[in-house]
Write a protein that holds these residues in place. Structure first.
Motif, PDB file in Angstrom:
ATOM      1  N   ARG A 341      -5.040   6.175   7.078  1.00 33.94           N
ATOM      2  CA  ARG A 341      -6.508   6.424   6.691  1.00 33.94           C
ATOM      3  C   ARG A 341      -7.362   6.780   5.725  1.00 33.94           C
ATOM      4  O   ARG A 341      -8.318   6.427   4.789  1.00 33.94           O
ATOM      5  N   ASP A 342      -6.037   7.436   4.886  1.00 34.03           N
ATOM      6  CA  ASP A 342      -6.229   8.067   3.577  1.00 34.03           C
ATOM      7  C   ASP A 342      -6.883   7.308   2.033  1.00 34.03           C
ATOM      8  O   ASP A 342      -6.376   7.754   0.965  1.00 34.03           O
ATOM      9  N   GLY A 343      -6.437   6.101   2.797  1.00 36.72           N
ATOM     10  CA  GLY A 343      -5.781   4.477   1.504  1.00 36.72           C
ATOM     11  C   GLY A 343      -4.549   4.891   1.057  1.00 36.72           C
ATOM     12  O   GLY A 343      -5.292   4.797  -0.291  1.00 36.72           O
ATOM     13  N   ASP A 344      -3.749   5.601   0.994  1.00 34.69           N
ATOM     14  CA  ASP A 344      -2.609   5.668   0.820  1.00 34.69           C
ATOM     15  C   ASP A 344      -1.139   4.630   1.290  1.00 34.69           C
ATOM     16  O   ASP A 344      -0.193   5.295   2.570  1.00 34.69           O
ATOM     17  N   PRO A 345      -1.679   3.209   1.713  1.00 28.02           N
ATOM     18  CA  PRO A 345      -0.510   2.357   2.434  1.00 28.02           C
ATOM     19  C   PRO A 345       1.419   2.275   1.853  1.00 28.02           C
ATOM     20  O   PRO A 345       2.169   2.359   3.514  1.00 28.02           O
ATOM     21  N   VAL A 346       1.128   3.067   1.300  1.00 26.97           N
ATOM     22  CA  VAL A 346       3.104   2.601   0.507  1.00 26.97           C
ATOM     23  C   VAL A 346       3.711   4.138   1.351  1.00 26.97           C
ATOM     24  O   VAL A 346       4.556   3.961   1.678  1.00 26.97           O
ATOM     25  N   THR A 347       2.860   5.060   1.514  1.00 23.09           N
ATOM     26  CA  THR A 347       3.382   6.350   2.079  1.00 23.09           C
ATOM     27  C   THR A 347       2.780   5.766   3.472  1.00 23.09           C
ATOM     28  O   THR A 347       4.176   6.544   3.882  1.00 23.09           O
ATOM     29  N   ALA A 348       2.199   5.510   4.108  1.00 21.14           N
ATOM     30  CA  ALA A 348       1.999   4.852   5.648  1.00 21.14           C
ATOM     31  C   ALA A 348       3.387   3.669   5.481  1.00 21.14           C
ATOM     32  O   ALA A 348       3.470   4.147   6.661  1.00 21.14           O
ATOM     33  N   ALA A 349       3.273   3.259   4.952  1.00 22.10           N
ATOM     34  CA  ALA A 349       4.478   2.169   5.341  1.00 22.10           C
ATOM     35  C   ALA A 349       5.322   2.934   5.936  1.00 22.10           C
ATOM     36  O   ALA A 349       6.138   2.830   6.341  1.00 22.10           O
ATOM     37  N   ARG A 350       6.158   3.912   4.926  1.00 23.10           N
ATOM     38  CA  ARG A 350       7.074   4.234   4.889  1.00 23.10           C
ATOM     39  C   ARG A 350       7.440   4.918   5.729  1.00 23.10           C
ATOM     40  O   ARG A 350       8.505   5.670   6.554  1.00 23.10           O
ATOM     41  N   LEU A 351       6.078   5.951   6.013  1.00 23.62           N
ATOM     42  CA  LEU A 351       6.265   6.847   6.864  1.00 23.62           C
ATOM     43  C   LEU A 351       6.250   6.677   8.603  1.00 23.62           C
ATOM     44  O   LEU A 351       7.258   6.969   9.766  1.00 23.62           O
ATOM     45  N   TYR A 352       6.054   5.489   8.567  1.00 23.40           N
ATOM     46  CA  TYR A 352       5.810   4.319   9.707  1.00 23.40           C
ATOM     47  C   TYR A 352       6.877   3.614   9.839  1.00 23.40           C
ATOM     48  O   TYR A 352       7.643   4.162  11.267  1.00 23.40           O
ATOM     49  N   ALA A 353       8.007   3.881   8.898  1.00 26.55           N
ATOM     50  CA  ALA A 353       9.145   3.345   9.169  1.00 26.55           C
ATOM     51  C   ALA A 353       9.830   4.202   9.546  1.00 26.55           C
ATOM     52  O   ALA A 353      11.394   3.655  10.494  1.00 26.55           O
ATOM     53  N   GLU A 364       7.409   1.680  21.264  1.00 28.10           N
ATOM     54  CA  GLU A 364       6.691   2.241  20.189  1.00 28.10           C
ATOM     55  C   GLU A 364       7.244   2.293  19.213  1.00 28.10           C
ATOM     56  O   GLU A 364       7.046   2.426  18.448  1.00 28.10           O
ATOM     57  N   ARG A 365       8.655   1.921  19.184  1.00 23.08           N
ATOM     58  CA  ARG A 365       9.017   2.256  18.440  1.00 23.08           C
ATOM     59  C   ARG A 365       9.022   0.467  17.836  1.00 23.08           C
ATOM     60  O   ARG A 365       8.746   0.404  16.151  1.00 23.08           O
ATOM     61  N   ASP A 366       9.375  -0.422  18.666  1.00 26.79           N
ATOM     62  CA  ASP A 366       8.425  -1.703  18.268  1.00 26.79           C
ATOM     63  C   ASP A 366       7.007  -1.885  17.542  1.00 26.79           C
ATOM     64  O   ASP A 366       7.112  -2.066  16.605  1.00 26.79           O
ATOM     65  N   HIS A 367       5.888  -0.646  18.170  1.00 31.67           N
ATOM     66  CA  HIS A 367       4.769  -0.726  16.882  1.00 31.67           C
ATOM     67  C   HIS A 367       4.838  -0.422  16.316  1.00 31.67           C
ATOM     68  O   HIS A 367       4.038  -0.698  15.009  1.00 31.67           O
ATOM     69  N   LEU A 368       5.467   0.747  16.056  1.00 27.71           N
ATOM     70  CA  LEU A 368       5.804   1.425  14.733  1.00 27.71           C
ATOM     71  C   LEU A 368       5.903   0.659  13.642  1.00 27.71           C
ATOM     72  O   LEU A 368       5.450   0.382  12.442  1.00 27.71           O
ATOM     73  N   THR A 369       7.183  -0.319  13.899  1.00 31.28           N
ATOM     74  CA  THR A 369       8.041  -1.422  12.965  1.00 31.28           C
ATOM     75  C   THR A 369       7.097  -2.072  12.702  1.00 31.28           C
ATOM     76  O   THR A 369       6.815  -2.308  11.501  1.00 31.28           O
ATOM     77  N   ARG A 370       5.697  -2.403  13.384  1.00 33.44           N
ATOM     78  CA  ARG A 370       5.480  -3.602  13.024  1.00 33.44           C
ATOM     79  C   ARG A 370       4.055  -2.719  12.190  1.00 33.44           C
ATOM     80  O   ARG A 370       3.898  -4.134  11.493  1.00 33.44           O
ATOM     81  N   GLN A 371       3.635  -1.990  12.227  1.00 30.98           N
ATOM     82  CA  GLN A 371       2.722  -1.175  11.931  1.00 30.98           C
ATOM     83  C   GLN A 371       3.551  -0.759  10.376  1.00 30.98           C
ATOM     84  O   GLN A 371       2.287  -1.520   9.203  1.00 30.98           O
ATOM     85  N   ALA A 373       5.520  -2.733   9.000  1.00 33.67           N
ATOM     86  CA  ALA A 373       5.745  -4.346   8.918  1.00 33.67           C
ATOM     87  C   ALA A 373       4.308  -5.083   7.715  1.00 33.67           C
ATOM     88  O   ALA A 373       3.843  -5.667   6.954  1.00 33.67           O
ATOM     89  N   ARG A 374       3.394  -4.714   8.523  1.00 35.59           N
ATOM     90  CA  ARG A 374       1.677  -4.925   8.735  1.00 35.59           C
ATOM     91  C   ARG A 374       1.554  -4.624   6.824  1.00 35.59           C
ATOM     92  O   ARG A 374       0.859  -5.343   6.552  1.00 35.59           O
ATOM     93  N   LEU A 375       1.946  -3.221   6.799  1.00 34.60           N
ATOM     94  CA  LEU A 375       1.442  -2.054   5.258  1.00 34.60           C
ATOM     95  C   LEU A 375       2.271  -3.496   4.297  1.00 34.60           C
ATOM     96  O   LEU A 375       1.370  -3.798   3.357  1.00 34.60           O
TER      97      LEU A 375
END
Length: 381
Positions: A341-353, A364-371, A373-375
């Motif tokens: 939301r804060d505009g930091d997709p790199v950090t967000a992708a790492r944290l989602y993984a 929940e694991r699959d959802h976060l993995t897709r998030q 991958a999306r970023l």
């Protein structure tokens, strides 16, 4: 073998044995032995009266154990009380068993754990996950509770607050876990609301109805999770929402605010919003402030950080999140969402993984993995 049928019959069979004089721990062991026997026998020779069969076999298992125990001096009397053959009573003893498990000799947390295991049908792992403790710790807690109530008199049932806590955790496991117990929790809470005039009973019933109303929209056809903001609100059960809000308004009017009423108020604000963009996040933060005052729960504070991020911006949400223990379940997932939301997709992708790696629930694991991958797919090569 219909395991769902066996699970649904277990509380009633357990109740029959307890009412006939068996102490709770011995009754539970006898019922478990009867279930094992049913799994062995029923596929080739299914009974006409499943509950009656289980009552008879469980009672005989209990008597066998009683005869082997010299300390059980009343064994001849118990033999005479063997239930007669024929169909068993259809009386529903489940709610009574919830109160019996909430025994005054147990701490509230031990009573909740014992009831979830013995009556609610949850595994030790599921209960440990709900309490945010290791499975071994919960196993020890349940064992101690069984030893405490072994031989205890069950003429002093526990209090409503402990039973409410049990019903809430059973509903949560049914709502978000891998055992479908949500509808049963709602049924029992309706029974309790009809028998007990207490605003928190009404608050819990309202909370369950409001959450259950969204259930059909929570998953996509392929079984993947659909976040609240992306759900098709046309699939929400408007009847359940209206009932839940009506029950909540009546409870709040009594001016005896409790945890479940406050949680239901948050759920009502989500349910009342025509779109995700129209959600009143400022009011939701205020209700989370009330919940924090009532419970001081780290899970409440985590949810509050999300609400603050929506109401005051992601930087404010991240600041609220920074005050919490990073080992808290879903902490990493919340951080990922707020960084995105804060505009930091790199950090967000790492944290989602990272959050996906920590998640115990497969959906929940699959959802976060897709998030993640999306970023990552949006990053330049």
């Amino acid at each position: 073998m219909d395991e769902a049928l066996l699970r649904s019959l277990t509380p009633g069979v357990l109740g029959v044995l307890v009412r006939r004089g068996a102490d709770f721990a011995a009754a539970e062991d006898a019922v478990q032995d009867a279930l094992v026997e049913a799994i062995r026998v029923w596929p080739a020779d299914p009974p006409r009266d499943a509950k009656g069969w289980l009552v008879t076999v469980a009672w005989r298992k209990f008597l066998d154990a009683t005869r082997a125990d010299a300390a059980r001096r009343r064994r001849e009397d118990l033999v005479e009380e063997e239930p007669p053959p024929g169909p068993a009573s259809d009386a529903d003893d489940t709610l009574q068993l919830y109160f019996l498990c909430a025994h005054p000799s147990l701490t509230p947390s031990s009573a909740v754990a014992l009831t979830l295991r013995a009556v609610g049908g949850l595994t030790t792992r599921q209960i440990a996950r709900a309490y945010l403790v290791p499975e071994a710790t919960m196993a020890q807690r349940i064992s101690r509770a069984k030893r405490t109530v072994a031989g205890a008199r069950f003429d002093r049932p526990g209090d409503v607050a402990t039973v409410l806590r049990v019903l809430y955790l059973v509903f949560n496991e049914g709502y978000s876990g891998d055992v479908d117990l949500a509808a049963e929790a709602i049924r029992l809470t309706r029974q309790l609301a009809a028998a007990v005039d207490h605003p928190e009973v009404a608050g819990l019933l309202a909370l369950m109805l409001l959450h259950h109303a969204r259930r059909a929209a929570r998953t996509a056809p392929d079984g993947s999770l659909v976040p609240l903001a992306e759900q098709d609100r046309g699939r929400w059960d408007t009847g359940a929402i209206a009932e839940g809000i009506g029950i909540l308004q009546t409870a709040l009017a009594r001016d005896r605010l409790g945890e479940f009423q406050a949680q239901a108020a948050v759920a009502a604000l989500h349910a009342d919003a025509p779109t995700a963009e129209e959600t009143d996040w400022v009011q939701i933060v205020e209700w989370y402030d009330e919940l924090t005052r009532l419970t001081d729960s780290p899970v409440v504070r985590l949810n509050r950080a999300v609400a603050v991020g929506e109401a005051d911006g992601p930087r404010a949400g991240l600041a609220a999140l920074a005050e919490l223990d990073a080992s808290l379940p879903r902490h990493t997932a919340v951080a990922a969402y707020l960084h995105e939301r804060d505009g930091d997709p790199v950090t967000a992708a790492r944290l989602y993984a990272e959050a996906a790696h920590k998640a115990s629930d497969l959906a929940e694991r699959d959802h976060l993995t897709r998030q993640a991958a999306r970023l990552n797919s949006r990053r330049p090569a």
